[in-house]
Design a protein around this motif. Structure first.
Motif, PDB file in Angstrom:
ATOM      1  N   LYS A   1     -19.454  -1.911   8.748  1.00 38.38           N
ATOM      2  CA  LYS A   1     -20.795  -2.014   8.171  1.00 38.38           C
ATOM      3  C   LYS A   1     -21.835  -2.317   9.238  1.00 38.38           C
ATOM      4  N   VAL A   2     -21.452  -3.098  10.241  1.00 39.58           N
ATOM      5  CA  VAL A   2     -22.397  -3.441  11.307  1.00 39.58           C
ATOM      6  C   VAL A   2     -22.204  -2.559  12.545  1.00 39.58           C
ATOM      7  N   HIS A   3     -21.466  -1.464  12.374  1.00 40.40           N
ATOM      8  CA  HIS A   3     -21.318  -0.439  13.411  1.00 40.40           C
ATOM      9  C   HIS A   3     -20.659  -0.961  14.691  1.00 40.40           C
ATOM     10  N   ILE A   4     -19.671  -1.829  14.536  1.00 46.08           N
ATOM     11  CA  ILE A   4     -18.861  -2.267  15.666  1.00 46.08           C
ATOM     12  C   ILE A   4     -17.503  -1.584  15.554  1.00 46.08           C
ATOM     13  N   PRO A   5     -17.115  -0.781  16.531  1.00 45.51           N
ATOM     14  CA  PRO A   5     -15.849  -0.049  16.428  1.00 45.51           C
ATOM     15  C   PRO A   5     -14.647  -0.986  16.332  1.00 45.51           C
TER      16      PRO A   5
ATOM     17  N   THR B   1     -23.948 -13.169  12.768  1.00 44.39           N
ATOM     18  CA  THR B   1     -24.772 -13.590  13.902  1.00 44.39           C
ATOM     19  C   THR B   1     -24.338 -12.875  15.168  1.00 44.39           C
ATOM     20  N   LEU B   2     -23.034 -12.823  15.391  1.00 48.26           N
ATOM     21  CA  LEU B   2     -22.517 -12.145  16.578  1.00 48.26           C
ATOM     22  C   LEU B   2     -22.910 -10.670  16.569  1.00 48.26           C
ATOM     23  N   ALA B   3     -22.773 -10.020  15.400  1.00 50.47           N
ATOM     24  CA  ALA B   3     -23.107  -8.602  15.303  1.00 50.47           C
ATOM     25  C   ALA B   3     -24.582  -8.340  15.561  1.00 50.47           C
ATOM     26  N   GLN B   4     -25.435  -9.254  15.111  1.00 50.01           N
ATOM     27  CA  GLN B   4     -26.876  -9.061  15.252  1.00 50.01           C
ATOM     28  C   GLN B   4     -27.388  -9.383  16.650  1.00 50.01           C
ATOM     29  N   LYS B   5     -26.809 -10.387  17.284  1.00 51.98           N
ATOM     30  CA  LYS B   5     -27.363 -10.925  18.518  1.00 51.98           C
ATOM     31  C   LYS B   5     -26.636 -10.506  19.791  1.00 51.98           C
ATOM     32  N   VAL B   6     -25.439  -9.989  19.655  1.00 51.01           N
ATOM     33  CA  VAL B   6     -24.605  -9.722  20.835  1.00 51.01           C
ATOM     34  C   VAL B   6     -24.130  -8.273  20.815  1.00 51.01           C
ATOM     35  N   PRO B   7     -24.213  -7.559  21.950  1.00 48.34           N
ATOM     36  CA  PRO B   7     -23.744  -6.163  22.004  1.00 48.34           C
ATOM     37  C   PRO B   7     -22.216  -6.093  22.093  1.00 48.34           C
ATOM     38  N   VAL B   8     -21.550  -6.300  20.958  1.00 46.28           N
ATOM     39  CA  VAL B   8     -20.087  -6.278  20.921  1.00 46.28           C
ATOM     40  C   VAL B   8     -19.601  -4.844  21.129  1.00 46.28           C
ATOM     41  N   SER B   9     -18.665  -4.667  22.060  1.00 47.08           N
ATOM     42  CA  SER B   9     -18.156  -3.326  22.384  1.00 47.08           C
ATOM     43  C   SER B   9     -17.160  -2.832  21.355  1.00 47.08           C
ATOM     44  N   GLY B  10     -16.322  -3.743  20.847  1.00 42.30           N
ATOM     45  CA  GLY B  10     -15.295  -3.358  19.895  1.00 42.30           C
ATOM     46  C   GLY B  10     -14.592  -4.589  19.359  1.00 42.30           C
ATOM     47  N   SER B  11     -13.830  -4.402  18.286  1.00 45.42           N
ATOM     48  CA  SER B  11     -13.152  -5.524  17.645  1.00 45.42           C
ATOM     49  C   SER B  11     -11.664  -5.244  17.506  1.00 45.42           C
ATOM     50  N   VAL B  12     -10.899  -6.328  17.461  1.00 44.47           N
ATOM     51  CA  VAL B  12      -9.460  -6.270  17.216  1.00 44.47           C
ATOM     52  C   VAL B  12      -9.197  -7.100  15.971  1.00 44.47           C
ATOM     53  N   ILE B  13      -8.494  -6.520  14.994  1.00 44.12           N
ATOM     54  CA  ILE B  13      -8.199  -7.205  13.744  1.00 44.12           C
ATOM     55  C   ILE B  13      -6.758  -7.707  13.781  1.00 44.12           C
TER      56      ILE B  13
END
Length: 362
Positions: free
Chosen positions: A259-263, A226-238
């Motif tokens: 897969k959802v193209h979030i760096p 949902t977050l990936a589809q609805k929100v322009p996430v700039s990047g992720s930290v694992i």
């Protein structure tokens, strides 16, 4: 004595590497002005990431080098910070004032993800950025406790449709915990949870943020998609621990974001080593080097390797995470370094541009 030239100034600056950008300031595009007045030299740099605790020392180091150039009697170096907005910022009207959104995620629970998210947000704020914290863990929200917000505190409502985020330690905070009783479990199916998340995001009146840190629930399920589809996430930290099982799940988290193209901006390894408070003996209780291997496998940064520490746990439980409870400690410095590196990676992405987000069903 020969007159100093811009070429000589740039050659001097190229000898120094910004530890967060992994580039010299000229190659990184940080050099904005060079003013040569006879033997007096003035240089202005501009960093694209929050660096309030770093920039004065960086300026002093470069100034000393420039003053050793032939033909220079005095040099002045000014370092400014200008945080750019992510390419997708503004796509969601409710997030129009948010420049960058950072998702902090883990493949499994119990690896210190929420602790990392809280300290990341506070460290960015200590560097001078305007920061928000969104607790997206609908089932198990914990950021209210970590930020020391009293149980039962409710956000104000603006125009009968927007929640005003609470303020704690200089950070704007919003959580499902502020809208429900702390002792009431959210016995909801996936669609209800996703709907609650979208409401939190789109009905919170964030006030001009440089960074919005999102504390994700563990796993790779509905809320993440949902977050990936609805929100322009700039990047992720694992976030992970060195344990093999945790690393296996962390890989799934990285693959999901790819897969959802979030760096993926990097990996944080928690509980890397335990040091006995009595004898000082160091033990790697959950394995050794796992975070470093994971980061190398996916060609991303190992943002921090943090110890299994009672102080980290006690400070978060007490509502004052390490970054503000003991800001001069070695652990706090690791969090500050992590925050600057995360900001630096985002600044590099904003310069390079990132692909649009799309999600397929396969």
């Amino acid at each position: 004595m020969s007159a100093v030239t811009r070429q000589a100034v740039e050659a001097c600056l190229r000898q120094f590497t910004d530890p967060h950008l992994n580039q010299d300031p000229v190659s990184a595009g940080c050099l904005r002005e060079v003013d040569i007045q006879g033997e007096r030299l003035s240089v202005r740099l501009e960093l694209g990431y929050a660096a309030g605790l770093f920039k004065s020392g960086w300026a002093q180091m470069l100034q000393m080098a420039l003053e050793n150039l032939p033909g220079v009697s005095a040099a002045q170096v000014q370092v400014d910070v200008q945080i750019a907005a992510h390419a997708g910022a503004g796509q969601v009207p409710a997030l129009a004032g948010v420049k960058n959104i950072i998702a902090v995620a883990s493949g499994k629970g119990g690896v210190g993800k929420s602790t990392t998210a809280a300290n990341l947000a506070l460290a960015l704020a200590r560097e001078g950025a305007r920061v928000g914290m969104l607790d997206a863990d609908i089932y198990g929200p914990s950021q209210g406790l970590m930020f020391g917000i009293a149980e039962g505190t409710r956000p104000q409502v603006r125009e009968q449709k927007y929640f005003v985020p609470l303020q704690a330690h200089g950070v704007q905070v919003m959580s499902m915990a502020f809208l429900a009783d702390d002792n009431t479990p959210m016995v909801w199916r996936g669609p209800m949870v996703s709907g609650a998340l979208i409401q939190l995001i789109t009905q919170t009146a964030w006030d001009e943020l440089d960074y919005l840190v999102v504390d994700m629930p563990p796993g790779t399920g509905d809320i993440q998609l949902t977050l990936a589809q609805k929100v322009p996430v700039s990047g992720s930290v694992i976030v992970t621990t060195p344990q093999d099982i945790a690393l296996l799940d962390a890989r799934k988290g990285i693959e999901m974001f790819r897969k959802v193209h979030i760096p993926v901006l990097g990996v944080v390894e928690n509980m890397a080593v335990h040091i006995c408070s009595n004898c000082g003996h160091a033990e790697h209780l959950f394995g050794e080097g796992g975070g470093e291997k994971l980061a190398a496998q996916y060609a991303v940064d190992l943002l921090a390797s943090l110890p299994l520490s009672m102080a980290i746990r006690m400070q978060c439980d007490g509502g004052r995470p390490t970054t503000i409870a003991d800001p001069e400690s070695q652990i706090a410095m690791l969090y500050q370094q992590m925050a600057r590196t995360v900001g630096a990676r985002l600044s590099q992405l904003s310069q390079a541009g990132v692909p649009s987000i799309s999600v397929s069903d396969d």
